[in-house]
Structure formats: C-alpha cells, structure tokens
Design an enzyme around this catalytic site. Structure first.
Site, PDB file in Angstrom:
ATOM      1  N   ARG A  95       0.826  -1.215   0.000  1.00  0.00           N
ATOM      2  CA  ARG A  95       0.000   0.000   0.000  1.00  0.00           C
ATOM      3  C   ARG A  95       0.856   1.260   0.000  1.00  0.00           C
ATOM      4  O   ARG A  95       0.540   2.238   0.688  1.00  0.00           O
ATOM      5  CB  ARG A  95      -0.931  -0.031   1.206  1.00  0.00           C
ATOM      6  CG  ARG A  95      -1.703  -1.349   1.313  1.00  0.00           C
ATOM      7  CD  ARG A  95      -2.839  -1.242   2.257  1.00  0.00           C
ATOM      8  NE  ARG A  95      -3.902  -0.454   1.698  1.00  0.00           N
ATOM      9  CZ  ARG A  95      -4.794   0.217   2.439  1.00  0.00           C
ATOM     10  NH1 ARG A  95      -4.729   0.187   3.741  1.00  0.00           N
ATOM     11  NH2 ARG A  95      -5.739   0.923   1.846  1.00  0.00           N
ATOM     12  N   GLY A  96       1.967   1.219  -0.726  1.00  0.00           N
ATOM     13  CA  GLY A  96       2.804   2.407  -0.868  1.00  0.00           C
ATOM     14  C   GLY A  96       3.207   2.972   0.474  1.00  0.00           C
ATOM     15  O   GLY A  96       3.642   2.237   1.362  1.00  0.00           O
ATOM     16  N   GLU A  97       3.016   4.269   0.644  1.00  0.00           N
ATOM     17  CA  GLU A  97       3.455   4.911   1.889  1.00  0.00           C
ATOM     18  C   GLU A  97       2.655   4.445   3.104  1.00  0.00           C
ATOM     19  O   GLU A  97       3.002   4.753   4.246  1.00  0.00           O
ATOM     20  CB  GLU A  97       3.390   6.430   1.767  1.00  0.00           C
ATOM     21  CG  GLU A  97       2.002   6.971   1.635  1.00  0.00           C
ATOM     22  CD  GLU A  97       1.974   8.504   1.688  1.00  0.00           C
ATOM     23  OE1 GLU A  97       2.479   9.083   2.660  1.00  0.00           O
ATOM     24  OE2 GLU A  97       1.447   9.109   0.731  1.00  0.00           O
ATOM     25  N   GLY A 122       2.205   1.214   3.789  1.00  0.00           N
ATOM     26  CA  GLY A 122       2.796  -0.020   4.297  1.00  0.00           C
ATOM     27  C   GLY A 122       2.281  -1.277   3.631  1.00  0.00           C
ATOM     28  O   GLY A 122       1.924  -1.265   2.454  1.00  0.00           O
ATOM     29  N   ASP A 139       8.945  -4.254  -5.838  1.00  0.00           N
ATOM     30  CA  ASP A 139       9.829  -5.377  -6.176  1.00  0.00           C
ATOM     31  C   ASP A 139      10.953  -5.523  -5.149  1.00  0.00           C
ATOM     32  O   ASP A 139      11.401  -6.632  -4.859  1.00  0.00           O
ATOM     33  CB  ASP A 139      10.410  -5.185  -7.584  1.00  0.00           C
ATOM     34  CG  ASP A 139       9.310  -5.175  -8.630  1.00  0.00           C
ATOM     35  OD1 ASP A 139       8.488  -6.112  -8.609  1.00  0.00           O
ATOM     36  OD2 ASP A 139       9.255  -4.236  -9.431  1.00  0.00           O
TER      37      ASP A 139
HETATM   38  P1  AMP Z   1       7.244  -1.192  -9.118  1.00  0.00           P
HETATM   39  O1  AMP Z   1       7.531   0.275  -8.917  1.00  0.00           O
HETATM   40  O2  AMP Z   1       7.677  -2.050  -7.974  1.00  0.00           O
HETATM   41  O3  AMP Z   1       5.822  -1.422  -9.535  1.00  0.00           O
HETATM   42  O4  AMP Z   1       8.132  -1.688 -10.350  1.00  0.00           O
HETATM   43  C1  AMP Z   1       8.586  -0.830 -11.336  1.00  0.00           C
HETATM   44  C2  AMP Z   1       9.345  -1.620 -12.383  1.00  0.00           C
HETATM   45  O5  AMP Z   1       8.427  -2.409 -13.141  1.00  0.00           O
HETATM   46  C3  AMP Z   1      10.063  -0.708 -13.365  1.00  0.00           C
HETATM   47  O6  AMP Z   1      11.455  -0.889 -13.223  1.00  0.00           O
HETATM   48  C4  AMP Z   1       9.564  -1.151 -14.741  1.00  0.00           C
HETATM   49  O7  AMP Z   1      10.618  -1.345 -15.662  1.00  0.00           O
HETATM   50  C5  AMP Z   1       8.822  -2.452 -14.495  1.00  0.00           C
HETATM   51  N1  AMP Z   1       7.644  -2.563 -15.352  1.00  0.00           N
HETATM   52  C6  AMP Z   1       6.757  -1.574 -15.668  1.00  0.00           C
HETATM   53  N2  AMP Z   1       5.799  -2.047 -16.514  1.00  0.00           N
HETATM   54  C7  AMP Z   1       6.080  -3.365 -16.740  1.00  0.00           C
HETATM   55  C8  AMP Z   1       5.472  -4.404 -17.537  1.00  0.00           C
HETATM   56  N3  AMP Z   1       4.389  -4.192 -18.268  1.00  0.00           N
HETATM   57  N4  AMP Z   1       6.039  -5.636 -17.521  1.00  0.00           N
HETATM   58  C9  AMP Z   1       7.135  -5.867 -16.778  1.00  0.00           C
HETATM   59  N5  AMP Z   1       7.764  -4.947 -16.025  1.00  0.00           N
HETATM   60  C10 AMP Z   1       7.255  -3.693 -15.991  1.00  0.00           C
END
Ligand code: AMP
Length: 301
Positions: A202-204, A206, A234
């Site tokens: 949930r972002g900021e 948590g 990630d």
């Molecule tokens: P997050 O901020 O944790 O949602 O992840 C961001 C990362 O997701 C970025 O580094 C993007 O390169 C990657 N990303 C964005 N769109 C996609 C997609 N359609 N498929 C795979 N990876 C993606």
C-alpha cells in the site's frame, strides 16, 4: 539457500516531482535481485537486448546475482517511462516498449530447477506457468501481477494463483482482481483463488499480510524525503523472499520478520532515483533500520 526471480529487465525513464532520470537500470527482476541479494544468493531468469550495457551486468554480479539464466536476444531491451504525481502513490505510465520481452520464453538453466524459493515477477501468466512447469519441488513460490494481465488473461492468471503459495500485489491490483474495494474483503476473495498468503502493498501506507490463520499489518518506514518510489514493490518482494531463503520459512514469526525486512529494504530504494540506493545498500544498514522500526512500532498493550 538461493532465490530465483523471473521477471523484467528494463531501461526506465522516471519523472517525479523531485527530478528525472533517463534510461537507468530497471525492471522487476533487477529491483528484486538487488534487494534479495542483501540476504541470500540470487538467480535471475530474464531477457535483455543487444543494447544492454555490460556495466549493469557487472553491477548485478558484484551484488552476488547469478546471471546464467539471463538471455541476451536480438533486438532492444524492454523500456518503461513513468511519471509520478505530487502524491507519489499515483503514477502514469507514459510509454512502454516491450521489445525483447514480447517473445520471452523463460528457460531455467540446468541446476536451477531445484531452487526452493521462487518469485514470478510481473509478466504474462503463460510465462509464469512455463516457469512453474520447469521447477521440481519448490518450497515457496510467490507471484506478482498487474492490471493488464488481470483484465486480458484472467484464465491463465487464475491457473497461476491456484499453484502459488503467496501473492504479492498492490492495493489497486487486489481490488481489480477480487472485484472488492475494501482491502480486507479483497484479500479474503484472493485467498479463495488458491494462495495461502496474500501480501498487499500500500505504498506509503505499508503492507498488509492475510492468510486463513493470521494477519499482520506494517506501516511504511517513515522517511523525511522520498525521491522516487519506482521498484519499491519489487524491492519489498526481493528482501522478503531473500530473508525467508536465508532464515528458512519458520511459522508466523519468521514470516513477520521477513515482511518487516522487505518493508525496511524498500524504504532505502525510494530514497534515490532508480536502483542507485539499493546498489550501495549493505546488510548492516538494513539491520540498523530494522531495529529502529521495531522501536518505532513497539508498545505494551
Ligand atoms: P514497481 O515500482 O515495484 O511497480 O516496479 C517498477 C518496475 O516495473 C520498473 O522498473 C519497470 O521497468 C517495471 N515494469 C513496468 N511495466 C512493466 C510491464 N508491463 N512488464 C514488466 N515490467 C514492468
């Protein structure tokens, strides 16, 4: 114990109210691997194009990431361009070029099939199923997904959810997947789809963890300045899985420790643009912030 991540490797261009960077290292697998490598050895299965610079590969290897499963295919690397609003929980995707990711078929190198901790990053559910079919007896498989797959490939996504132990998604995805606005209801519905644990980012605000037997709620680590939230989710997943692989899955307490390590590690990611802060992160810094987090949330009820 090693952790295997299968996911995107990218060039990211990122704009936030605090600045911008162009074509830096990105992708779910890159953030996941850098965060997990603070805790355990990591293996990446993914794809880059001919334009992917060796310096990024060197940076990942230096962090202890095994790149044997990284394919370099003819064509260009996946590209993502995002812009954040003043409210950093909201972002717009301005451009996506799938490039080599379009035809990516994950292939596990010999010796990877017995990896016990596996993360299926955000990608086509058919590719996630392909990875599952190549694994022998994983101890814990977790997956991510996104709005596109929830809408476009619901049948295949359901098959993935039936086969994973844990799903790690953000709150808007949880709402979309379940059809419920309330996050607690959403989690209950997702649990019925197969996974034993649902982790909602949930972002900021948590992270919430739900399973049939227990739930856990963690606020985000309070920071004075957030420069770029890209990759926080990630990084959370990477540190969470890395921690479980290092300590072994050990009931609710082990799960909670891994969640807090994920939360704390993600708080470093957002302090700088792209994966810069994560690349320089060491275990001592995480441990110190972890202790501070325990202090900040402790109370005698
Ligand atoms: P997050 O901020 O944790 O949602 O992840 C961001 C990362 O997701 C970025 O580094 C993007 O390169 C990657 N990303 C964005 N769109 C996609 C997609 N359609 N498929 C795979 N990876 C993606």
């Amino acid at each position: 114990m090693s952790v295997l991540v299968v996911g995107s490797m990218a060039f990211d261009s990122i704009e936030t109210p605090h600045g911008r960077v162009d074509r830096v290292l990105g992708g779910s697998a890159a953030y996941f691997a850098l965060a997990a490598s603070v805790f355990a050895p990591v293996r990446i299965v993914g794809v880059v194009g001919e334009d992917f610079p060796d310096e990024h590969l060197t940076a990942l290897s230096r962090s202890g990431v095994d790149l044997e499963g990284l394919q370099r295919n003819a064509g260009k690397t996946f590209f993502w361009h995002g812009r954040y609003h003043e409210d950093l929980n909201v972002r717009d995707t301005l451009e996506v070029q799938l490039n080599v990711l379009l035809d990516f078929v994950p292939r596990l190198p010999a010796g990877y099939e017995d990896t016990e901790y596996v993360f299926l990053g955000n990608m086509h559910p058919a590719a996630q199923l392909e990875v599952l079919s190549q694994l022998e007896q994983p101890r814990l498989v977790a997956c991510d997904t996104m709005d596109h797959w929830i809408h476009e490939t619901p049948g295949e996504l359901r098959k993935v959810l039936e086969r994973v132990e844990t799903v790690v998604i953000n709150d808007s995805e949880a709402r979309m997947l379940s059809g419920h606005d309330n996050v607690v209801r959403a989690a209950r519905v997702i649990l019925k789809m197969g996974p034993r644990t649902v982790l909602i980012k949930r972002g900021e605000y948590g992270v919430f963890q739900f399973s049939d037997s227990s739930s856990f709620v963690v606020p985000a680590y309070p920071l004075e300045e957030v420069l770029d939230p890209t990759g926080a989710g990630d990084s959370f997943a990477g540190a969470f899985m890395g921690c479980l692989a290092a300590d072994g899955v050990a009931g609710d307490d082990g799960l909670r420790r891994a969640i807090v390590h994920g939360n704390v590690t993600a708080s470093f990611t957002v302090e700088d643009f792209g994966p810069r802060r994560l690349m320089a992160l060491d275990r001592g810094e995480v441990d110190e912030r972890y202790r501070r987090f325990v202090e900040l949330t402790r109370f005698h009820g």
